[in-house]
Design an enzyme around this catalytic site. Structure first.
Site, PDB file in Angstrom:
ATOM      1  CG  ASP A   1      40.546  38.060  35.865  1.00 37.57           C
ATOM      2  OD1 ASP A   1      41.196  37.578  36.805  1.00 37.57           O
ATOM      3  OD2 ASP A   1      40.371  39.294  35.719  1.00 37.57           O
ATOM      4  CB  ILE A   2      40.681  32.574  38.863  1.00 37.55           C
ATOM      5  CG1 ILE A   2      40.510  31.515  37.771  1.00 37.55           C
ATOM      6  CG2 ILE A   2      40.205  32.030  40.206  1.00 37.55           C
ATOM      7  CD1 ILE A   2      41.314  30.251  38.019  1.00 37.55           C
TER       8      ILE A   2
ATOM      9  CD1 TRP B   1      34.940  46.845  42.487  1.00 37.34           C
ATOM     10  CD2 TRP B   1      37.057  46.523  43.123  1.00 37.34           C
ATOM     11  NE1 TRP B   1      34.964  46.861  43.856  1.00 37.34           N
ATOM     12  CE2 TRP B   1      36.255  46.667  44.279  1.00 37.34           C
ATOM     13  CE3 TRP B   1      38.420  46.308  43.284  1.00 37.34           C
ATOM     14  CZ2 TRP B   1      36.778  46.613  45.572  1.00 37.34           C
ATOM     15  CZ3 TRP B   1      38.939  46.245  44.561  1.00 37.34           C
ATOM     16  CH2 TRP B   1      38.125  46.402  45.691  1.00 37.34           C
ATOM     17  N   GLY B   2      37.169  44.222  37.857  1.00 37.25           N
ATOM     18  CA  GLY B   2      37.175  44.052  36.410  1.00 37.25           C
ATOM     19  C   GLY B   2      38.326  44.671  35.657  1.00 37.25           C
TER      20      GLY B   2
ATOM     21  CD  GLU C   1      29.601  47.489  46.286  1.00 36.63           C
ATOM     22  OE1 GLU C   1      29.744  48.664  45.897  1.00 36.63           O
ATOM     23  OE2 GLU C   1      28.514  47.033  46.676  1.00 36.63           O
ATOM     24  CD  GLN C   2      36.095  42.332  44.315  1.00 35.30           C
ATOM     25  OE1 GLN C   2      36.013  41.141  44.028  1.00 35.30           O
ATOM     26  NE2 GLN C   2      37.218  42.866  44.772  1.00 35.30           N
TER      27      GLN C   2
ATOM     28  CB  CYS D   1      49.952  45.008  54.689  1.00 35.93           C
ATOM     29  SG  CYS D   1      48.593  43.971  55.245  1.00 35.93           S
TER      30      CYS D   1
END
Length: 406
Positions: A172-173, A177-178, A200-201, A358
């Protein structure tokens, strides 16, 4: 500048001397802004793409009823119509010409760029993301889906494209946060290596793996994807390619090819543009995503072709990210007081400007999401898309070529 730019809409400006002038064709809901000092006027005239966001953040430009949606809609519609003054259009061409310098993201610089955005307080992201902390486009299979449901649908759709089977290894590139890695390990039986440059992640992703008892199936690493050496059955990358930078596209897809098993499948999900190659908005570069860029299909797929990968499927998501950002904005605004307690009022205005700009870029301009399904062998994936949309269909793989004599 405004007489040239604001050809459409109903726009009114109150200047520092107290005078008010109207621009546009007078149609639609009026948008009224007040500019509070001469310095802001000069900044807006010289570099409106940077100056608008900065003056809103700093409070030197205020909008009646804080109608940021109305103001940015007028700005985007008129810019997209080609109404920009000559010097603004020229500055955009200059940014295009210099983008290889601006987007040069070697390992050290890439880590600094990631830290600028992703190493903000984890509490901030808890206040507007879904419970799985998916900071990428959700997939709204139905318009009435909640954000949580649409993010689950996104992960399920990606897992189907990856043709995950129990025991498979996955890289997983840009694991964030997983959430994606944990889902593939917990729900599909995969063994996952996730890499991120955000401290942090990484900290949060590792804590989540421990809490779910998945440490033996998920290995989150604080490292650059270019430093990974193993080979994997599957590769997934969601919302990371935007940070690679044009000068590194060949390097990125070369690494995907080298890390992918001979019969492996990769799924690369990223924000792109449906117009020709360009440059990132200067305000976004300065305040939100330094080094970031959303590529056109033509420049991204060129790198895929040159690295000897088969493009097995390309899917384009159009308004899904606009709907995702609307959910994020509404959650952010519901928790604005808590965000201000973490940071300050200026940060709140900056973040709201970012989320709304955005969203409207996806609704009104040329932005979309691309999903590239890639493989080293073209028979690695099914011949049709039926397997993505029907749970009762057994995937039919392409036959392996045989010699004519046989």
């Amino acid at each position: 500048m405004l007489r040239t730019l604001m050809q459409q809409g109903n726009f009114r400006v109150t200047y520092p001397d107290g005078s008010t002038k109207a621009y546009g064709d007078g149609k639609g809901t009026p948008v009224h802004v007040t500019v509070h000092d001469e310095a802001t006027l000069k900044q807006l005239a010289i570099n409106p793409e940077l100056g608008l966001g900065e003056s809103y953040m700093n409070g030197t430009l205020t909008i009646e009823n804080d109608d940021i949606y109305g103001l940015l809609t007028l700005a985007i519609v008129n810019m997209h119509a080609g109404n920009a003054p000559g010097w603004v259009a020229w500055s955009g061409k200059l940014r295009n010409g210099l983008r290889w310098i601006a987007q040069n993201n070697p390992v050290g610089k890439a880590k600094d760029n990631v830290a600028h955005h992703y190493d903000l307080s984890g509490q901030l992201y808890d206040l507007f993301l879904d419970t799985d902390k998916q900071y990428s486009c959700a997939y709204f299979e139905r318009p009435d889906m909640t954000l949580e449901e649409a993010q689950v649908a996104k992960k399920r759709h990606i897992a189907k494209k990856l043709l995950i089977e129990p025991g498979m290894t996955v890289l997983d590139i840009g694991c964030g946060w997983g959430g994606m890695g944990l889902t593939l390990a917990r729900d599909f039986g995969a063994k996952v290596v996730g890499v991120t440059l955000s401290e942090e992640q990484h900290k949060i992703a590792c804590a989540r793996a421990r809490a779910e008892g998945l440490e033996d199936r998920v290995d989150f690493r604080l490292m650059d994807y270019r430093d990974v050496t193993e080979t994997f059955d599957r590769i997934v990358s969601v919302g990371m390619f935007e940070h690679v930078g044009v000068p590194h596209y060949r390097e990125y897809f070369s690494n995907v090819r080298e890390r992918l098993a001979e019969d492996g499948v990769a799924l690369i999900h990223f924000i792109g543009r449906t117009d020709p190659p360009g440059a990132t908005n200067p305000w976004v570069t300065k305040y939100i995503f330094p080094g970031g860029y959303c590529p056109s299909m033509s420049e991204s797929i060129k790198a895929v072709e040159k690295e000897g990968l088969y493009t097995c499927d390309i899917e384009v998501w159009r308004l899904h990210y606009a709907e995702t950002l609307k959910h994020w904005h509404d959650r952010f605004m519901a928790n604005r007081d808590r965000v201000e307690a973490l940071y300050d009022e200026r940060f709140c205005r900056m973040w709201r400007f970012y989320l709304v700009a955005c969203e409207l870029t996806f609704r009104l301009n040329d932005q979309c999401v691309f999903q590239y399904q890639l493989a080293r062998k073209q028979e690695a994936v099914p011949l049709t898309r039926d397997y993505l949309y029907r749970d009762d269909v057994e995937p039919v793989r392409a036959p392996v070529a045989t010699h004519a004599a046989e």
